[in-house]
Motif scaffolding. Structure first.
Motif, PDB file in Angstrom:
ATOM      1  N   ARG A 114       8.578 -34.246 -44.350  1.00 41.46           N
ATOM      2  CA  ARG A 114       9.126 -35.474 -43.765  1.00 41.46           C
ATOM      3  C   ARG A 114       9.920 -36.262 -44.816  1.00 41.46           C
ATOM      4  O   ARG A 114       9.419 -37.230 -45.392  1.00 41.46           O
ATOM      5  CB  ARG A 114       8.012 -36.339 -43.179  1.00 41.46           C
TER       6      ARG A 114
ATOM      7  N   CYS B 120      16.751 -36.061 -42.038  1.00 36.79           N
ATOM      8  CA  CYS B 120      15.840 -37.122 -41.602  1.00 36.79           C
ATOM      9  C   CYS B 120      15.874 -38.313 -42.563  1.00 36.79           C
ATOM     10  O   CYS B 120      15.744 -39.466 -42.140  1.00 36.79           O
ATOM     11  CB  CYS B 120      14.432 -36.556 -41.474  1.00 36.79           C
TER      12      CYS B 120
ATOM     13  N   ASN C 144      10.871 -26.387 -39.639  1.00 39.62           N
ATOM     14  CA  ASN C 144      10.741 -26.659 -41.076  1.00 39.62           C
ATOM     15  C   ASN C 144      10.194 -25.479 -41.864  1.00 39.62           C
ATOM     16  O   ASN C 144       9.959 -25.592 -43.066  1.00 39.62           O
ATOM     17  CB  ASN C 144       9.804 -27.865 -41.285  1.00 39.62           C
TER      18      ASN C 144
ATOM     19  N   SER D 142      18.774 -30.198 -44.959  1.00 36.75           N
ATOM     20  CA  SER D 142      17.331 -30.407 -44.927  1.00 36.75           C
ATOM     21  C   SER D 142      16.918 -31.856 -45.196  1.00 36.75           C
ATOM     22  O   SER D 142      15.775 -32.239 -44.950  1.00 36.75           O
ATOM     23  CB  SER D 142      16.637 -29.489 -45.942  1.00 36.75           C
TER      24      SER D 142
ATOM     25  N   ARG E 253      14.280 -25.417 -28.473  1.00 38.40           N
ATOM     26  CA  ARG E 253      14.977 -25.252 -29.752  1.00 38.40           C
ATOM     27  C   ARG E 253      16.253 -24.449 -29.494  1.00 38.40           C
ATOM     28  O   ARG E 253      16.294 -23.606 -28.589  1.00 38.40           O
ATOM     29  CB  ARG E 253      14.109 -24.479 -30.739  1.00 38.40           C
TER      30      ARG E 253
ATOM     31  N   TYR F 211      18.524 -26.474 -39.405  1.00 36.93           N
ATOM     32  CA  TYR F 211      19.289 -27.058 -40.504  1.00 36.93           C
ATOM     33  C   TYR F 211      20.549 -26.219 -40.751  1.00 36.93           C
ATOM     34  O   TYR F 211      20.520 -24.989 -40.696  1.00 36.93           O
ATOM     35  CB  TYR F 211      18.445 -27.106 -41.781  1.00 36.93           C
TER      36      TYR F 211
ATOM     37  N   ALA G 292       9.595 -35.911 -30.729  1.00 44.56           N
ATOM     38  CA  ALA G 292      10.421 -36.240 -31.897  1.00 44.56           C
ATOM     39  C   ALA G 292      11.874 -36.313 -31.454  1.00 44.56           C
ATOM     40  O   ALA G 292      12.214 -35.886 -30.350  1.00 44.56           O
ATOM     41  CB  ALA G 292      10.245 -35.178 -32.977  1.00 44.56           C
TER      42      ALA G 292
ATOM     43  N   THR H 217      15.597 -32.553 -34.022  1.00 45.44           N
ATOM     44  CA  THR H 217      14.609 -31.633 -34.597  1.00 45.44           C
ATOM     45  C   THR H 217      14.601 -30.282 -33.896  1.00 45.44           C
ATOM     46  O   THR H 217      13.915 -29.364 -34.335  1.00 45.44           O
ATOM     47  CB  THR H 217      13.195 -32.233 -34.532  1.00 45.44           C
ATOM     48  N   ARG H 218      15.351 -30.153 -32.811  1.00 43.93           N
ATOM     49  CA  ARG H 218      15.439 -28.871 -32.096  1.00 43.93           C
ATOM     50  C   ARG H 218      16.562 -27.994 -32.649  1.00 43.93           C
ATOM     51  O   ARG H 218      16.753 -26.876 -32.203  1.00 43.93           O
ATOM     52  CB  ARG H 218      15.723 -29.099 -30.614  1.00 43.93           C
TER      53      ARG H 218
ATOM     54  N   ARG I 261       9.212 -27.990 -26.361  1.00 46.83           N
ATOM     55  CA  ARG I 261      10.465 -28.191 -27.080  1.00 46.83           C
ATOM     56  C   ARG I 261      11.447 -27.130 -26.582  1.00 46.83           C
ATOM     57  O   ARG I 261      11.036 -26.004 -26.255  1.00 46.83           O
ATOM     58  CB  ARG I 261      10.299 -28.016 -28.603  1.00 46.83           C
TER      59      ARG I 261
ATOM     60  N   ASN J 157      23.634 -32.126 -40.988  1.00 42.13           N
ATOM     61  CA  ASN J 157      22.323 -31.538 -40.701  1.00 42.13           C
ATOM     62  C   ASN J 157      21.791 -30.615 -41.805  1.00 42.13           C
ATOM     63  O   ASN J 157      21.411 -29.473 -41.547  1.00 42.13           O
ATOM     64  CB  ASN J 157      22.389 -30.785 -39.358  1.00 42.13           C
TER      65      ASN J 157
ATOM     66  N   GLY K 233       7.004 -29.029 -35.878  1.00 38.69           N
ATOM     67  CA  GLY K 233       7.715 -28.778 -37.133  1.00 38.69           C
ATOM     68  C   GLY K 233       8.098 -27.343 -37.344  1.00 38.69           C
ATOM     69  O   GLY K 233       8.317 -26.928 -38.485  1.00 38.69           O
TER      70      GLY K 233
END
Length: 269
Positions: free
Chosen positions: A131, A95, A264, A92, A212, A182, A174, A178-179, A210, A90, A261
């Protein structure tokens, strides 16, 4: 350019390809693309969905139901052991590595059906966020016809509504990874905790959300137009108790609401 003109360009592009395998999640974009492809190419279309640990069971079932309505050949590939090391660790570029594996698999499925063009639902708005997965799509020669035609998310929703697609107002969704921040290792256990927590939010009537995670903390994001629902001591207590039963030690509500996002922030595009 008028949205109707963009739709005609999309149909022409699909006719040019002749036959396509749609990488299909059942979300707003891929559902719209599958419908247009089916209407344009008939039986020269298949939908391919991968079901791995980072995907919600609810989303997979919805995808199956939508594809069935279109009378499209739908291939679902179950991957019980998604052991891509770069994804699990995990960083950056997570994806990128995930998309590389997923779309390589979709291409393999497509070739078995003698289809050599794989298309996906990337749209023009997707270019505005971080992305890294887009790099994988380019390397694998995946075609993104919605992006090529300049269609935005809002335009896709508008056209979907005109086509009476159930997904025209479906909230953005998503993959569950994504939750997770990184640098935090991705495990099936953590992903299932997230999935159960979000299923609970569906059950109590939330639309855009979401959950997270930050170590043993659950940070709930919901749409700004829905935050007021939490102005109830009963719901706060109920939600706090439910997520702690699922396995979190602390449960928090993000005052800023849902933000696409949000994990991010600080990443260089």
């Amino acid at each position: 350019m008028e949205v109707s003109k963009k739709l005609e360009i999309l149909k022409a592009r699909l006719l040019e390809l002749g036959s396509v395998a749609v990488a299909y999640s059942g979300g707003v974009d891929s559902n719209f693309l599958l419908k247009v492809a089916k209407d344009t190419l008939g039986d020269n279309v298949i939908a391919v969905t991968l079901h791995a640990m980072m995907h919600s069971d609810r989303e997979i079932e919805e995808a199956k139901n939508y594809a069935k309505q279109f009378n499209v050949k739908h291939v679902v590939v179950d991957i019980d052991n998604f052991d891509v090391e770069e994804f699990i660790n995990n960083n950056s570029e997570r994806c990128y590595h995930c998309k590389k594996y997923v779309f390589s698999t979709v291409k393999e499925v497509a070739s078995k059906y003698n289809i050599y063009h794989v298309v996906d639902g990337t749209n023009l708005d997707d270019l505005g966020d971080f992305r890294p997965g887009l790099k994988a799509l380019n390397e694998l020669n995946i075609i993104s016809p919605l992006k090529e035609c300049g269609l935005t998310k809002d335009e896709i929703r508008t056209l979907s509504k005109k086509m009476n697609l159930q997904t025209h107002n479906k909230p953005a969704f998503a993959c569950l990874a994504t939750r997770i921040p990184y640098g935090t290792k991705i495990t099936k256990e953590v992903l299932r905790k997230i999935e159960k927590s979000e299923e609970y939010l569906v059950e109590i009537g939330f639309n855009q959300f979401r959950v997270r995670i930050h170590e043993n903390i659950a940070r709930i994001e919901v749409g700004k137009d829905e935050i007021h629902k939490f102005f109830s001591e009963d719901l706060l207590n109920k939600t706090n108790n439910k997520l702690k039963q699922i396995g979190f030690e602390y449960v928090t509500l993000d005052m800023a609401g849902y933000e696409m996002g949000s994990m991010n922030k600080g990443i260089q595009k």
